[in-house]
Scaffold this active site. Sequence first.
Site, short mmCIF file in Angstrom:
data_model
loop_
_atom_site.label_atom_id
_atom_site.label_comp_id
_atom_site.label_asym_id
_atom_site.label_seq_id
_atom_site.Cartn_x
_atom_site.Cartn_y
_atom_site.Cartn_z
N GLU A 1 0.85 -1.19 0.00
CA GLU A 1 0.00 0.00 0.00
C GLU A 1 0.88 1.23 0.00
O GLU A 1 2.05 1.16 0.41
CB GLU A 1 -0.88 -0.01 1.25
CG GLU A 1 -0.07 0.19 2.53
CD GLU A 1 -0.78 -0.31 3.79
OE1 GLU A 1 -0.90 -1.54 3.95
OE2 GLU A 1 -1.16 0.54 4.60
N LYS B 1 2.82 4.54 1.04
CA LYS B 1 3.27 5.13 2.30
C LYS B 1 2.91 6.60 2.24
O LYS B 1 3.47 7.36 1.44
CB LYS B 1 4.77 4.94 2.47
CG LYS B 1 5.28 5.52 3.77
CD LYS B 1 6.72 5.10 4.01
CE LYS B 1 7.20 5.47 5.39
NZ LYS B 1 7.17 6.90 5.69
N ASP C 1 2.68 10.44 3.09
CA ASP C 1 3.62 11.37 3.70
C ASP C 1 2.86 12.39 4.54
O ASP C 1 2.60 13.51 4.09
CB ASP C 1 4.44 12.05 2.59
CG ASP C 1 5.71 12.66 3.13
OD1 ASP C 1 6.01 12.47 4.33
OD2 ASP C 1 6.40 13.34 2.36
N TYR D 1 -4.59 2.60 8.54
CA TYR D 1 -3.81 1.49 7.99
C TYR D 1 -3.31 0.51 9.05
O TYR D 1 -2.62 -0.45 8.74
CB TYR D 1 -2.64 1.98 7.16
CG TYR D 1 -1.74 3.00 7.84
CD1 TYR D 1 -1.02 2.67 8.98
CD2 TYR D 1 -1.62 4.30 7.35
CE1 TYR D 1 -0.21 3.59 9.61
CE2 TYR D 1 -0.81 5.24 7.97
CZ TYR D 1 -0.11 4.87 9.09
OH TYR D 1 0.69 5.79 9.72
N LYS E 1 11.12 2.79 -0.18
CA LYS E 1 11.06 4.22 -0.48
C LYS E 1 11.27 4.49 -1.96
O LYS E 1 11.99 3.76 -2.64
CB LYS E 1 12.15 4.97 0.31
CG LYS E 1 12.09 4.79 1.82
CD LYS E 1 10.81 5.31 2.43
CE LYS E 1 10.85 6.76 2.84
NZ LYS E 1 11.75 7.10 3.91
N CYS F 1 42.31 18.66 15.13
CA CYS F 1 40.92 18.99 15.45
C CYS F 1 40.73 20.51 15.34
O CYS F 1 41.46 21.27 15.99
CB CYS F 1 40.59 18.53 16.87
SG CYS F 1 38.98 19.09 17.42
N CYS G 1 39.96 21.94 19.10
CA CYS G 1 40.88 21.97 20.24
C CYS G 1 42.34 21.82 19.81
O CYS G 1 43.24 21.89 20.66
CB CYS G 1 40.53 20.89 21.26
SG CYS G 1 40.88 19.22 20.70
N CYS H 1 39.29 13.23 16.60
CA CYS H 1 40.07 14.07 17.48
C CYS H 1 40.50 13.23 18.68
O CYS H 1 39.70 12.47 19.24
CB CYS H 1 39.20 15.24 17.93
SG CYS H 1 39.78 16.06 19.42
N CYS I 1 38.51 18.34 24.62
CA CYS I 1 38.00 18.96 23.39
C CYS I 1 36.60 19.49 23.67
O CYS I 1 35.69 18.72 23.97
CB CYS I 1 37.96 17.93 22.26
SG CYS I 1 37.20 18.60 20.76
#
Length: 706
Positions: A126, A128, A130, A236, A324, A429, A432, A447, A453
């Site tokens: 069936e 889907k 939205d 449903y 989907k 990083c 930091c 990092c 950090c």
Amino acid sequence: MTREIEVDQLTRDQAAQELARLARLLMQANTAYHQDDAPEISDAEYDRLKARNLAIEARFPDLKRDDSPSEQVGAAPAEGFGKITHTVRMMSLGNAFDAEDVAEFDRAIRKYLGLGTDAPLAYTAEPKIDGLSLSLRYEKGRLVSAATRGDGAVGENVTENARTIDDIPHSLTGAPDVLEVRGEVYMSHADFEALNARQAERGGKTFANPRNAAAGSLRQLDPEITRARPLRFFAYSWGELSEPLADTQMGAIARLSALGFSTNPLTERCDGLDDLLAHYAQIEQQRATLGYDIDGVVYKVDDLSYQGRLGFRSTTPRWAIAHKFPAELAWTRLEAIDIQVGRTGALSPVARLTPVTVGGVVVSNATLHNEDYIAGRDAKGREIRDGKDIRVGDWVQVYRAGDVIPKIADVDLSKRPDDAQPYDFPTECPECGSDAIREEGDAVRRCTGGLICPAQAVEKLKHFVSRAAFDIEGLGAKQVEQFYRDGWIKEPADIFTLEERYGTGLQQLKNREGWGEKSATNLFRAIDDKRRIPFGRLLFALGIRHVGEQASNLLARFYGSWDEFIKAMDGAKDCAGPEWERLLGIDGVGEVMARALVTAFAQEHERKSIDRLTAHLTVEEATQPDTSGSPVAGKTVVFTGTLEKMTRAEAKARAEALGAKVSGSVSAKTDLLVAGPGAGSKAKKAAELGVDTIDEDGWLALIGDA
Ligand code: IVH
């Protein structure tokens, strides 16, 4: 307080400042009045401030703020709804993106049920829808409540609003005494266009797409606003029932339709995989002419007794999946690449894009995954996008599917600027300055700064207070960031001493910008509420790598109490010995997760921080399923050999539901071995250790299901 200047004497700068002040004061007053039922200023003073705001806006119309108080009625809606605890959790769906995923779904179900590849197995397919899901509760045929999904366990009470929707009957004839009908609230394309046109004409809010419009319309504090919005509902699914609706999904939907609900006319029964895919193709073709948004096709096992046997994973049913539709695409310019540092130190590259509309939503950021992805390689070093790398300045293709973060799918080399340079992924990083290193086999650079950090510390704290973790009302990501910045909260334990440190005295929480007496007290109470916490939540909240929500709950059920668990972690700290073997023996715990766990508790820094935290907490033992009368509750059971009446997965799920712990290996802690034909080394070991051993029939007789 400074004396107020007359409106006609204000300079432009002063006016802007004054509008900001009034917006803040009126917002506070609104919150106090509508949400806390505790007005802080008199009605007259409120009216005076509002009039002053209007007068300044009239003199300087271009200074009118986006959050102008003259545009607002009442307070933020989210706080305004009552809560409803769903008697049966509202689940979401797993996703399939291609035919292979669907084939895997079918294979897994057959395997679980012990059906051969050619055995007949019917599904339903069936659209889907939205929109947003809604659960309607009928008692003795009368609609008594309606709730949104919320977090699946607790939703918002939108009963009065639901009553205004034409597709939702107020009473039913011939329905079970208790009937919870679930389905999707949505808005048609035509109604959406008309609503947006009306809103624009009135200078009101317009919506990005029909789903947002449906959600915004259902979640109105004033049901009269919802009534004026053209919402629709497809049924449903169902929640609690006093008697079954039918034997099959198809039959149940027919029954709901006969009771007066709208059900989707494209729902069909399909025999096996090929039939499912054919129906998918058919629905996809009709998609553009349906007049409402759908984002895929949902497949469900038709036989409800099979659905019952298959049951649920933590948030999704095993018997259903959403296939989907392919993602939506658009081209735009990549303006910059930023690096974000996450809770586990992962450096994640984010694409900053020239804003572009993709499937009705404006996209200006997209994930770039990791440095290999930018360079045009996958995790195994193979070329992706024909080996094309991604550079700042490139013309890139963006795609999004459903709610997921947009991604970059492709690069148009013909439009690459001459001076575009390959992207140099940072090895330090950016937050930091610590080294950022890539461990062997890891796609991600991390990092090494740990809690020094700031980015990692803040992300860890945000995770700690998040919904599936401590879920402290009034302490969200934004507040955590603020408290961290000001040094009030550096680690989770600090949350529980906040009142002690900032409840009284000179530097009080209630004196801070954005806080008042009431909200500060509420926060302290909300924190107190969480001093008792379930074991699984606490473990998940610690944010240990590879230890997600499901694994945390599994570990909690296995070890029962926090103290037992800590002892076990200490015992396993060298990644060797009986405790280590026991941990690895848990079905669902692999070596990577086990190492991450043990390391987290063995590292002095992290361990001390955890101990400081638990000193403030009462950790609730993991709630075992109701197993009163279960002969195997609390027993450690191992299955080995071939099972003939059920599959291994089903046997495990049944045993766990009866409160047993299922382990993959036999040890001195094993209470029972269930051995089918062909059992080998495990049966031998059990015999050596004197562990009770029975066959499959013995097991079924024991659990009362022979
Ligand atoms: S069945 C236990 N059927 O999709 C299974 N869900 O991504 C319950 N949805 O939360 C869901 N159309 O809001 C089902 N035909 C359909 C659906 C559908 C839309 C939504 C639903 C669910 C979400 C999961």
